[in-house]
Design an enzyme around this catalytic site. Structure first.
Site, PDB file in Angstrom:
ATOM      1  N   HIS A  18     -89.219  40.252  12.466  1.00 53.06           N
ATOM      2  CA  HIS A  18     -89.874  38.927  12.413  1.00 53.06           C
ATOM      3  C   HIS A  18     -89.927  38.422  10.974  1.00 53.06           C
ATOM      4  CE1 HIS A  18     -92.156  40.487  16.155  1.00 53.06           C
ATOM      5  NE2 HIS A  18     -91.355  39.532  16.584  1.00 53.06           N
ATOM      6  N   LYS A  42     -99.796  39.728  28.157  1.00 55.19           N
ATOM      7  CA  LYS A  42     -99.074  40.805  28.845  1.00 55.19           C
ATOM      8  C   LYS A  42     -99.376  42.131  28.172  1.00 55.19           C
ATOM      9  CE  LYS A  42     -95.106  39.816  26.002  1.00 55.19           C
ATOM     10  NZ  LYS A  42     -93.740  39.542  25.769  1.00 55.19           N
ATOM     11  N   ARG A  89     -81.334  38.505  18.892  1.00 55.21           N
ATOM     12  CA  ARG A  89     -80.827  39.780  18.394  1.00 55.21           C
ATOM     13  C   ARG A  89     -79.501  40.102  19.065  1.00 55.21           C
ATOM     14  NH1 ARG A  89     -86.337  42.623  19.825  1.00 55.21           N
ATOM     15  NH2 ARG A  89     -85.741  41.344  21.597  1.00 55.21           N
ATOM     16  N   SER A 127     -91.079  44.746  19.003  1.00 55.96           N
ATOM     17  CA  SER A 127     -92.488  45.125  18.927  1.00 55.96           C
ATOM     18  C   SER A 127     -92.783  46.239  19.938  1.00 55.96           C
ATOM     19  CB  SER A 127     -93.389  43.922  19.225  1.00 55.96           C
ATOM     20  OG  SER A 127     -93.215  42.941  18.245  1.00 55.96           O
TER      21      SER A 127
END
Ligand code: PNS
Length: 156
Positions: A18, A42, A89, A127
């Site tokens: 990030h 979530k 990505r 993450s």
């Protein structure tokens, strides 16, 4: 006129991937607002407040950190902005990103999404992977900023 873009995400937690995107975005835009989305909670590891604090602790002066609840297009409207930054990505990111960008454009045709590619160094990084590694006491110090590594170490 200043060019300002919003970089939205869950940032649970922010990673070096990030940060790389933020640095790249700052070469195009004058200022960036990192916006932590709080709507779809979530199974987040960190609270919104924790995520905002950690992001504030590792970004520079040209970056503001905020959180938003609800739709991204509404946050953009509140801020008087129309540019969204997202990163890609791999091809596997594309479907979700394409759908999100087109949904946002459907909701407000002025909204433009700019996709930036992370450095190849962080292509594999997410993450979720960081959380899994931290949970299992692996060394994440090369994957996240120092303040995040410390926070996750304390957490587990
Ligand atoms: O880091 P993430 O989890 O890929 O970020 C997703 C996020 C928070 C940017 C996205 O879920 C979002 O914008 N949520 C707000 C709700 C919204 O605007 N939905 C319509 C677009 S699909």
């Amino acid at each position: 006129m200043e060019k300002i873009a919003v970089y939205p995400g869950s940032f649970d937690p922010i990673t070096n991937g990030h940060l790389d995107v933020i640095t790249r975005a700052l070469s195009i835009f004058d200022r960036i607002i990192v916006a932590v989305g709080t709507q779809h909670q979530k199974e987040s590891l960190l609270s919104v407040e924790e995520r905002v604090k950690l992001i504030k602790g590792c970004v520079g002066k040209r970056v503001r950190v905020a959180s938003f609840n609800g739709l991204l297009v509404d946050f953009l409207k509140e801020q008087g902005l129309t540019t969204v930054i997202r990163s890609l990505r791999a091809v596997s990111d594309f479907d979700y990103e394409f759908q999100m960008a087109l949904t946002n454009r459907e909701l407000n045709e002025e909204v433009e999404t700019v996709f930036l590619m992370t450095s190849k160094e962080w292509l594999f990084l997410s993450s979720s992977a960081v959380k899994e590694l931290a949970m299992n006491k692996a060394d994440i110090s090369k994957l996240v900023p120092d303040n995040v590594a410390r926070a996750l170490k304390d957490k587990f």
